[in-house]
Motif scaffolding. Structure first.
Motif, mmCIF file in Angstrom:
data_model
loop_
_atom_site.group_PDB
_atom_site.id
_atom_site.type_symbol
_atom_site.label_atom_id
_atom_site.label_comp_id
_atom_site.label_asym_id
_atom_site.label_seq_id
_atom_site.Cartn_x
_atom_site.Cartn_y
_atom_site.Cartn_z
ATOM 1 N N TRP A 30 29.002 49.211 -12.750
ATOM 2 C CA TRP A 30 29.786 50.138 -11.924
ATOM 3 C C TRP A 30 29.788 51.524 -12.567
ATOM 4 O O TRP A 30 29.613 52.550 -11.904
ATOM 5 N N GLY A 31 29.956 51.551 -13.888
ATOM 6 C CA GLY A 31 29.979 52.813 -14.630
ATOM 7 C C GLY A 31 28.650 53.553 -14.494
ATOM 8 O O GLY A 31 28.621 54.771 -14.301
ATOM 9 N N TRP A 38 27.799 61.028 -10.185
ATOM 10 C CA TRP A 38 28.489 62.240 -10.651
ATOM 11 C C TRP A 38 27.492 63.251 -11.201
ATOM 12 O O TRP A 38 27.605 64.449 -10.979
ATOM 13 N N ASP A 39 26.457 62.722 -11.918
ATOM 14 C CA ASP A 39 25.442 63.617 -12.494
ATOM 15 C C ASP A 39 24.683 64.370 -11.414
ATOM 16 O O ASP A 39 24.205 65.481 -11.639
ATOM 17 N N SER A 40 24.536 63.733 -10.241
ATOM 18 C CA SER A 40 23.754 64.404 -9.198
ATOM 19 C C SER A 40 24.653 65.101 -8.168
ATOM 20 O O SER A 40 24.175 65.574 -7.148
ATOM 21 N N ALA A 41 25.951 65.166 -8.463
ATOM 22 C CA ALA A 41 26.877 65.733 -7.463
ATOM 23 C C ALA A 41 26.752 67.264 -7.417
ATOM 24 O O ALA A 41 26.756 67.921 -8.453
ATOM 25 N N GLY A 42 26.655 67.794 -6.218
ATOM 26 C CA GLY A 42 26.691 69.247 -6.028
ATOM 27 C C GLY A 42 28.015 69.620 -5.385
ATOM 28 O O GLY A 42 28.909 68.775 -5.262
ATOM 29 N N THR A 249 39.950 58.697 2.684
ATOM 30 C CA THR A 249 39.861 58.011 1.391
ATOM 31 C C THR A 249 38.959 58.841 0.470
ATOM 32 O O THR A 249 37.938 59.370 0.928
ATOM 33 N N PRO A 250 39.307 58.962 -0.822
ATOM 34 C CA PRO A 250 38.468 59.754 -1.732
ATOM 35 C C PRO A 250 36.982 59.367 -1.614
ATOM 36 O O PRO A 250 36.641 58.185 -1.630
ATOM 37 N N THR A 251 36.150 60.385 -1.480
ATOM 38 C CA THR A 251 34.735 60.134 -1.164
ATOM 39 C C THR A 251 33.970 59.527 -2.341
ATOM 40 O O THR A 251 33.104 58.676 -2.145
ATOM 41 N N PHE A 252 34.308 59.969 -3.555
ATOM 42 C CA PHE A 252 33.477 59.579 -4.700
ATOM 43 C C PHE A 252 33.368 58.054 -4.832
ATOM 44 O O PHE A 252 32.273 57.491 -4.921
#
Ligand SMILES: Cc1ncc(COP(=O)(O)O)c(C=O)c1O
Length: 394
Positions: A30-31, A38-42, A249-252
């Motif tokens: 999961w991590g 998260w690394d690829s989040a813009g 709901t939180p998208t992440f």
């Protein structure tokens, strides 16, 4: 509606209701998925998301439900919510006006009762038996109710599976009365005998079932992710009300969950968890038989994550639960879920998060805690007076 003690938090302990094998959850996997996202989040990942939920997750859920639960829906009928509790709140807000009647299984899920009461519903308790909700009793009590809440796959807390004739009766009533049905499929994935029954939603040809599911059981409850499958005619109203409730709901976490499902980890985890749960269930049934035979009678059930153990007549389940708690054992008295007097008390025992060793030592401690009740039973057997009312305390 009282808030159940021990509902939230704390380590797994015998026999607290809980999720399956949190200790075995693939946290590292999961991590990795979360880090990759998260690394690829813009900047787009930081903006408002879609109210109904992250589209790939809705598609993945629609596919999964079609295959495993015979739910018939398009992805745009799936709404992502913060668990079943929010689903129930949303349904009650959208479909009920204050003062309208709603059938609730009795004994039944306190979470549903709380949501219905909060929306101002007049809750009508409808009895349940080994075939699930007694539809004829519901029709006698409140033929024009606006809504009925049911747990057909595995009735909470009795554990019965709703029979096909009852399912069809319920659908016929709902169609005729223009009522809505809430199908809470909270642990439908966990069935150990035969193949899972098709969902009520899959049998519905009139579009009166709102189906809800959760990842609290199959994954982990802290995730607070669940879903609703809503008839097409109601979708836009649900989306609107959801917006005014808390936007979305939180998208992440939705993106991480979508990856977890589409990359096959969900399926694998579910398979392993189901096997583990079945072993734990067997360990509990064997332990109860070995250490509490003659005092507790285990109700048969085809799935789920808890066992219902009946006490002898005249023994209060609240007293039994108190005695167990004094020995450090968590149990829930069946009467805590009942709105009308029960003729016999029982204890609800969770096992999903416990190892077979925890279970074996738990049944021994429970036997010690309940030992004094055996004397009550023997005393009763010698007492020829007619039975007093059932074991439920006011
Ligand atoms: C009948 C029922 N529905 C739903 C849930 C899950 O609720 P949530 O998705 O809000 O965690 C539970 C959890 O114990 C339950 O017993």
């Amino acid at each position: 509606v009282p808030l159940r003690h021990g509902y939230t938090g704390g380590p797994a302990r015998a026999f607290r209701l809980g999720a399956a094998g949190l200790a075995e959850f693939p946290i590292a996997r999961w991590g990795d998925l979360a880090r990759r996202r998260w690394d690829s989040a813009g900047p787009a990942a930081l903006d408002y998301g879609v109210v109904a939920g992250y589209a790939p997750l809705r598609t993945a859920i629609a596919r999964y439900l079609a295959v495993s639960r015979s739910v018939r829906c398009e992805p745009d009928q799936v709404l992502i919510v913060n668990g079943t509790q929010q689903a129930l709140d949303l349904i009650a807000r959208v479909l009920l006006n204050p003062g309208e009647q709603a059938w609730l299984e009795d004994p039944g899920y306190d979470g549903a009762r709380g949501a219905l009461v909060a929306a101002g519903a007049r809750v009508v308790p409808v009895p349940v038996d080994h075939e699930g909700l007694d539809v004829a009793a519901g029709v006698r009590r409140a033929p024009r109710a606006k809504l009925a809440y049911v747990t057909p796959a595995h009735q909470f807390p009795l554990g019965s599976t709703m029979s096909l004739p009852r399912r069809l009766d319920l659908l016929r009533w709902a169609h005729k009365a223009r009522a809505w049905l809430i199908e809470d499929d909270y642990d439908g994935e966990f069935r150990y005998v035969n193949r899972p029954l098709a969902s009520l939603q899959g049998l519905d040809t009139a579009g009166c079932v709102i189906y809800t599911g959760t990842f609290s059981k199959a994954l982990f409850p802290a995730l607070r992710l669940g879903y609703l499958v809503v008839p097409a005619a109601l979708i836009q109203t649900f989306i609107k009300v959801r917006f005014f409730l808390d936007v979305h709901t939180p998208t992440f976490m939705q993106t991480v969950l979508a990856d977890f499902i589409t990359e096959g980890h969900f399926e694998r985890h579910l398979l392993r968890t189901r096997i583990r749960c079945r072993e734990r269930r067997e360990a509990l049934r064997a332990g109860l038989q070995r250490d509490l035979g003659g005092l507790l009678e285990v109700e048969s059930s085809e799935g789920g994550m808890h066992v219902l153990a009946w006490l002898p007549e005249h023994v209060s389940d609240r007293e039994a639960a108190r005695r167990a708690a004094a020995e450090g054992i968590d149990t829930l008295p069946l009467s805590a879920f009942a709105q009308t007097r029960l003729s016999r008390g029982a204890l609800v025992l969770g096992y999903a998060g416990l190892t077979p060793d925890d279970i074996a030592s738990g049944t021994k401690r429970l036997a010690r805690a309940l030992h004094p009740l055996r004397r009550q039973v023997r005393g009763r057997r010698r007492d020829p007076r007619p039975s007093s009312p059932g074991p439920r305390e006011p």
